[in-house]
Design an enzyme around this catalytic site. Structure first.
Site, PDB file in Angstrom:
ATOM      1  N   SER A   1     -55.796  -6.748   5.520  1.00  0.00           N
ATOM      2  CA  SER A   1     -54.492  -6.090   5.452  1.00  0.00           C
ATOM      3  C   SER A   1     -54.531  -4.939   4.458  1.00  0.00           C
ATOM      4  O   SER A   1     -54.749  -5.144   3.256  1.00  0.00           O
ATOM      5  CB  SER A   1     -53.417  -7.086   5.004  1.00  0.00           C
ATOM      6  OG  SER A   1     -52.275  -6.355   4.592  1.00  0.00           O
TER       7      SER A   1
ATOM      8  N   HIS B   1     -55.373  -5.036   9.813  1.00  0.00           N
ATOM      9  CA  HIS B   1     -53.990  -5.516   9.818  1.00  0.00           C
ATOM     10  C   HIS B   1     -53.126  -4.518   9.047  1.00  0.00           C
ATOM     11  O   HIS B   1     -53.428  -4.165   7.908  1.00  0.00           O
ATOM     12  CB  HIS B   1     -53.939  -6.901   9.180  1.00  0.00           C
ATOM     13  CG  HIS B   1     -52.620  -7.581   9.294  1.00  0.00           C
ATOM     14  ND1 HIS B   1     -52.190  -8.206  10.449  1.00  0.00           N
ATOM     15  CD2 HIS B   1     -51.619  -7.738   8.394  1.00  0.00           C
ATOM     16  CE1 HIS B   1     -50.994  -8.728  10.246  1.00  0.00           C
ATOM     17  NE2 HIS B   1     -50.611  -8.451   9.010  1.00  0.00           N
TER      18      HIS B   1
ATOM     19  N   ASP C   1     -51.200 -15.414   8.331  1.00  0.00           N
ATOM     20  CA  ASP C   1     -51.032 -14.287   7.407  1.00  0.00           C
ATOM     21  C   ASP C   1     -50.370 -14.750   6.109  1.00  0.00           C
ATOM     22  O   ASP C   1     -49.222 -15.216   6.115  1.00  0.00           O
ATOM     23  CB  ASP C   1     -50.130 -13.256   8.115  1.00  0.00           C
ATOM     24  CG  ASP C   1     -49.973 -11.953   7.342  1.00  0.00           C
ATOM     25  OD1 ASP C   1     -50.507 -11.838   6.231  1.00  0.00           O
ATOM     26  OD2 ASP C   1     -49.283 -11.062   7.877  1.00  0.00           O
TER      27      ASP C   1
ATOM     28  N   MET D   1     -46.650 -16.957   9.720  1.00  0.00           N
ATOM     29  CA  MET D   1     -46.599 -16.513   8.323  1.00  0.00           C
ATOM     30  C   MET D   1     -46.803 -17.732   7.425  1.00  0.00           C
ATOM     31  O   MET D   1     -46.067 -18.714   7.526  1.00  0.00           O
ATOM     32  CB  MET D   1     -45.236 -15.884   7.999  1.00  0.00           C
ATOM     33  CG  MET D   1     -44.980 -14.520   8.612  1.00  0.00           C
ATOM     34  SD  MET D   1     -46.228 -13.268   8.285  1.00  0.00           S
ATOM     35  CE  MET D   1     -46.199 -13.160   6.488  1.00  0.00           C
TER      36      MET D   1
ATOM     37  N   HIS E   1     -48.263  -5.164  12.224  1.00  0.00           N
ATOM     38  CA  HIS E   1     -47.314  -6.252  11.969  1.00  0.00           C
ATOM     39  C   HIS E   1     -46.008  -5.622  11.499  1.00  0.00           C
ATOM     40  O   HIS E   1     -45.899  -5.157  10.365  1.00  0.00           O
ATOM     41  CB  HIS E   1     -47.932  -7.173  10.882  1.00  0.00           C
ATOM     42  CG  HIS E   1     -47.041  -8.282  10.434  1.00  0.00           C
ATOM     43  ND1 HIS E   1     -47.323  -9.041   9.315  1.00  0.00           N
ATOM     44  CD2 HIS E   1     -45.893  -8.775  10.945  1.00  0.00           C
ATOM     45  CE1 HIS E   1     -46.366  -9.951   9.161  1.00  0.00           C
ATOM     46  NE2 HIS E   1     -45.489  -9.807  10.121  1.00  0.00           N
TER      47      HIS E   1
ATOM     48  N   MET F   1     -43.159  -2.467   6.533  1.00  0.00           N
ATOM     49  CA  MET F   1     -41.938  -3.100   6.003  1.00  0.00           C
ATOM     50  C   MET F   1     -40.833  -2.063   5.901  1.00  0.00           C
ATOM     51  O   MET F   1     -41.068  -0.949   5.427  1.00  0.00           O
ATOM     52  CB  MET F   1     -42.208  -3.647   4.595  1.00  0.00           C
ATOM     53  CG  MET F   1     -43.345  -4.636   4.563  1.00  0.00           C
ATOM     54  SD  MET F   1     -43.618  -5.182   2.880  1.00  0.00           S
ATOM     55  CE  MET F   1     -45.040  -6.231   3.135  1.00  0.00           C
TER      56      MET F   1
ATOM     57  N   MET G   1     -42.597  -5.775  10.128  1.00  0.00           N
ATOM     58  CA  MET G   1     -41.562  -6.545   9.418  1.00  0.00           C
ATOM     59  C   MET G   1     -40.340  -5.631   9.335  1.00  0.00           C
ATOM     60  O   MET G   1     -40.018  -5.033   8.298  1.00  0.00           O
ATOM     61  CB  MET G   1     -42.085  -6.956   8.032  1.00  0.00           C
ATOM     62  CG  MET G   1     -43.098  -8.092   8.122  1.00  0.00           C
ATOM     63  SD  MET G   1     -44.057  -8.303   6.626  1.00  0.00           S
ATOM     64  CE  MET G   1     -45.360  -7.134   6.935  1.00  0.00           C
TER      65      MET G   1
ATOM     66  N   ASP H   1     -49.385  -3.710   7.738  1.00  0.00           N
ATOM     67  CA  ASP H   1     -48.093  -4.321   7.432  1.00  0.00           C
ATOM     68  C   ASP H   1     -47.028  -3.260   7.223  1.00  0.00           C
ATOM     69  O   ASP H   1     -47.021  -2.555   6.210  1.00  0.00           O
ATOM     70  CB  ASP H   1     -48.209  -5.147   6.139  1.00  0.00           C
ATOM     71  CG  ASP H   1     -48.925  -6.458   6.381  1.00  0.00           C
ATOM     72  OD1 ASP H   1     -48.536  -7.186   7.304  1.00  0.00           O
ATOM     73  OD2 ASP H   1     -49.880  -6.748   5.628  1.00  0.00           O
TER      74      ASP H   1
HETATM   75  C1  DX5 Z   1     -46.940 -10.202   3.779  1.00  0.00           C
HETATM   76  C2  DX5 Z   1     -47.934  -9.461   4.654  1.00  0.00           C
HETATM   77  C3  DX5 Z   1     -49.350  -9.910   4.511  1.00  0.00           C
HETATM   78  C4  DX5 Z   1     -49.953  -9.714   3.192  1.00  0.00           C
HETATM   79  C5  DX5 Z   1     -51.127 -10.645   3.029  1.00  0.00           C
HETATM   80  O1  DX5 Z   1     -45.667  -9.785   4.079  1.00  0.00           O
HETATM   81  O2  DX5 Z   1     -47.594  -9.649   6.009  1.00  0.00           O
HETATM   82  O3  DX5 Z   1     -50.185  -9.330   5.517  1.00  0.00           O
HETATM   83  O4  DX5 Z   1     -50.359  -8.395   2.977  1.00  0.00           O
HETATM   84  O5  DX5 Z   1     -51.590 -10.472   1.762  1.00  0.00           O
HETATM   85  P1  DX5 Z   1     -52.394 -11.557   0.954  1.00  0.00           P
HETATM   86  O6  DX5 Z   1     -53.662 -11.810   1.719  1.00  0.00           O
HETATM   87  O7  DX5 Z   1     -52.610 -10.895  -0.344  1.00  0.00           O
HETATM   88  O8  DX5 Z   1     -51.541 -12.791   0.870  1.00  0.00           O
HETATM   89 ZN    ZN Z   2     -49.009  -9.073   7.823  1.00  0.00          ZN
END
Ligand code: DX5
Ligand code: ZN
Length: 227
Positions: A8, A33, A175, A137, A66, A37, A68, A35
């Site tokens: 990620s 990956h 994740d 998650m 991903h 947000m 969010m 992320d």
């Molecule tokens: C959380 C993200 C994850 C996160 C994982 O909202 O979706 O992908 O970056 O990070 P680690 O591996 O540090 O828990």
């Molecule tokens: Zn993620």
């Protein structure tokens, strides 16, 4: 299902993002990956399409995006145009989940559906036959570096059982809070796509990836021996 590591980039050093993406690609990783947000579905904002477009120019990795984001149906074309290969949306964030999934599929992309730790597997019912991947998650979405929630393991086992009973071929991605020293349990529970931020990008990236690869090999040896 083939085991894949999905680093990620949330935990990457954005000052040298392109270099770090090249480094993991050179190490034989297949997925990236990403992320996203929105500061609404989750409190923080990470990054959006300009960043994805920019790293797309220099990478052939599978971009596993991903979202969010609330009501992602509004934005999926933008992420396709930026270079996404897989788009995963949160079941909790969609007022019409089947329509959202269908829209992503009709664009020719792979589609995933994600569940927060508090969401039950029953939320998958309307779309389980239409998705390529389910993302469980194992932390609350919104931040990297949190601790793995142990009850996620039973949820993964239950999902795996459900998928097998239905005769479906769906990737199970997990994740949050995964490290080389707890990933074996996650694999044993039934996951095959492993997201990892901090424990890939924190410290020596190549060394971190090779630690994951040795656990993956050990898992495969264990299971081929028992067949
Ligand atoms: C959380 C993200 C994850 C996160 C994982 O909202 O979706 O992908 O970056 O990070 P680690 O591996 O540090 O828990
Ligand atoms: Zn993620």
């Amino acid at each position: 299902m083939e085991i894949k590591l999905a680093p990620s980039i949330l935990a990457a050093d954005f000052n040298v993002l392109g270099k770090q993406v090249n480094m993991i690609e050179g190490a034989g990783v297949q997925y990236l990956h990403i992320d996203v947000m929105d500061g609404n579905y989750v409190p923080g904002i990470s990054f959006g399409t300009p960043v994805i477009k920019s790293i797309r120019k220099n990478s052939k990795l599978v971009f596993d995006v991903h979202l969010m984001v609330n009501e992602p149906i509004r934005l999926v074309e933008n992420f396709r145009d930026a270079g996404a290969d897989i788009i995963t949306v949160h079941a909790e964030a969609c007022s019409d989940l089947p329509a959202t999934i269908e829209k992503i599929k009709n664009m020719g992309l792979k589609v995933g559906v994600s569940l927060n730790p508090a969401s039950g597997l029953d939320m998958l019912e309307p779309v389980i036959n239409d998705v390529d991947m389910v993302l469980i998650m194992s932390v609350e979405p919104g931040a990297g570096g949190q601790a793995f929630i142990p009850s996620s393991l039973q949820k993964i086992r239950d999902l795996k059982e459900k998928v097998e009973k239905a005769g479906l071929s769906i990737d199970i991605e997990v994740d949050g809070g995964i490290r080389a020293d707890n990933v074996m349990e996650v694999l044993e529970a039934g996951a095959n796509v492993i997201v990892s931020g901090t424990s890939v990008f924190g410290g020596d990236i190549l060394d971190n990836i090779s630690k994951y690869n040795s656990v993956f090999r050990e898992y495969e040896e264990r299971h081929s021996a028992s067949n």
